[in-house]
Design an enzyme around this catalytic site. Structure first.
Site, short mmCIF file in Angstrom:
data_model
loop_
_atom_site.label_atom_id
_atom_site.label_comp_id
_atom_site.label_asym_id
_atom_site.label_seq_id
_atom_site.Cartn_x
_atom_site.Cartn_y
_atom_site.Cartn_z
N ASP A 8 0.71 -1.47 -0.14
CA ASP A 8 -0.21 -0.36 0.28
C ASP A 8 0.36 1.05 -0.17
OD1 ASP A 8 -1.88 -2.26 0.84
OD2 ASP A 8 -2.81 -1.22 2.01
N GLU A 39 -3.99 1.56 -2.71
CA GLU A 39 -5.26 1.66 -2.20
C GLU A 39 -5.30 3.01 -1.44
OE1 GLU A 39 -7.54 -0.33 0.77
OE2 GLU A 39 -5.55 -0.08 1.58
N ASN A 40 -4.38 3.58 -1.30
CA ASN A 40 -4.21 4.90 -0.11
C ASN A 40 -3.07 5.86 -0.96
OD1 ASN A 40 -3.66 2.20 1.92
ND2 ASN A 40 -5.28 3.96 2.29
N ASN A 67 -10.21 -1.56 0.77
CA ASN A 67 -11.25 -1.35 1.10
C ASN A 67 -11.61 0.06 0.89
OD1 ASN A 67 -9.12 -1.55 2.72
ND2 ASN A 67 -10.35 -0.71 4.36
N HIS A 68 -10.13 0.65 0.25
CA HIS A 68 -10.30 2.22 0.58
C HIS A 68 -10.67 2.26 -0.87
CE1 HIS A 68 -9.40 3.64 4.54
NE2 HIS A 68 -8.33 2.57 4.01
N HIS A 156 -6.27 -8.77 0.29
CA HIS A 156 -6.18 -7.48 0.97
C HIS A 156 -7.23 -7.82 1.75
CE1 HIS A 156 -5.37 -2.90 0.95
NE2 HIS A 156 -6.71 -3.56 1.10
N HIS A 181 -2.69 -3.97 3.07
CA HIS A 181 -3.34 -3.92 3.66
C HIS A 181 -3.20 -2.90 5.22
CE1 HIS A 181 -7.89 -2.62 5.39
NE2 HIS A 181 -7.48 -3.93 6.87
N HIS A 183 -0.21 -2.88 6.42
CA HIS A 183 0.62 -2.05 5.84
C HIS A 183 1.67 -1.81 7.14
CE1 HIS A 183 -1.54 1.51 4.84
NE2 HIS A 183 -2.48 0.52 4.35
FE LIG Z 1 -4.09 0.22 3.26
FE LIG Z 2 -7.06 -1.08 3.49
#
Ligand SMILES: [Fe+2]
Ligand SMILES: [Fe+2]
Length: 281
Positions: A8, A39-40, A67-68, A156, A181, A183
């Site tokens: 990520d 995703e981030n 999820n983001h 993820h 996810h 991190h």
């Molecule tokens: Fe993430």
């Molecule tokens: Fe995530």
């Protein structure tokens, strides 16, 4: 075939680490395909066309989400016209999610790489359909060593046991199953008995003087006082590029080797050594 997967990318610091280190890493490791979880990438929340473009220009061949995925509304339309961007595969059919959850790509040398993005169910919001059934269908439809030369699965998910189970479920059918996810890079890189490279979490491309990539003040305030008083924002110090390097057997597509990558920033550094003949000038 030599593949890298980066975890990520969190905010500007994460993007800067990718821009600074990925071009050199591609040459040094002779990378032929690079997958990046993004995703981030946009301010810690989701992806935009502008932030995605920075990552493609730095050498990413495919971006995965999580999820983001839809935190930035433009992602809902951008993903429809960008085949190199994939969201989680296991949305319920009725969700009619835009974009795709898997992509088949071709490297400069003509090798075909299937990338699948999955969202775990335990402890996750939103809760999607069963990721095991979803990946099973993809792997059956595109068998490794026959319909493609490599398969990369981004799992993820929040819970370690769900990620490990996914690794074993795909063992022998994927080149790499790697978690994202949480991190933080885990120290369990291995080639599973059936030949699939695995690491529970790739770690984030983020500033590690932080709480999972976020400026540490607000998380600490919430843990100590229980009262939210600001939004989370990405930490802005120099990020560590985190991920894994995988070398596959060209005949089978299975992994011969996996090693972590940690480059720049605060974490203990690790860059795989490859034979000079393998690296590209
Ligand atoms: Fe993430
Ligand atoms: Fe995530």
């Amino acid at each position: 075939m030599r593949i890298a997967f980066l975890g990520d990318v969190v905010g500007r610091a994460g993007r800067e680490a990718v821009v600074r280190h990925l071009p050199g890493l591609r040459r040094r490791l002779g990378l032929e395909f690079v997958v990046v979880n993004a995703e981030n990438a946009a301010g810690g929340f989701g992806i935009t066309e502008a932030t995605a473009s920075e990552l493609y220009e730095a050498g990413a061949d495919c971006l995965t989400l999580g999820n983001h995925s839809w935190d930035q509304r433009e992602a809902l339309t951008y993903i429809e016209r960008e085949p190199r961007l994939i969201r989680s595969l296991n949305y319920p059919r009725l969700a009619n999610a835009p974009g795709r959850g898997a992509g088949l790509y071709e490297t400069a040398a003509g090798q075909r790489v299937l990338v699948v993005s999955l969202l775990g169910q335990r402890g996750m919001e939103p809760i999607l359909d069963d990721p095991f059934s979803a990946v099973d269908r993809e792997l059956e439809a595109c068998p490794l060593g026959q319909a493609c030369d490599a398969v990369v699965v981004d799992m993820h998910a929040d819970v370690t046991s769900e990620k490990m189970s996914m690794g074993h479920f795909c063992d022998g059918r994927a080149s790499l199953v790697v978690g994202t996810h949480t991190h933080v890079p885990t120290a369990d890189a291995q080639v599973l008995p059936g030949g699939t490279a695995y690491q529970t979490d790739a770690g984030a491309c983020a500033d590690y003087d932080s709480v999972i990539g976020n400026d540490k003040d607000e998380p600490l305030r919430r843990y100590t006082t229980r009262i939210p008083s600001a939004r989370f924002k990405p930490a802005e110090g120099e990020a560590t590029l985190c991920g894994v390097f995988v070398e596959t057997d060209p005949r089978t597509g299975l992994a011969r080797r996996i090693e972590p990558i940690r480059l720049g920033g605060r974490l203990i550094q690790h860059v795989p050594q490859v034979e000079p003949a393998l690296a590209k000038a």
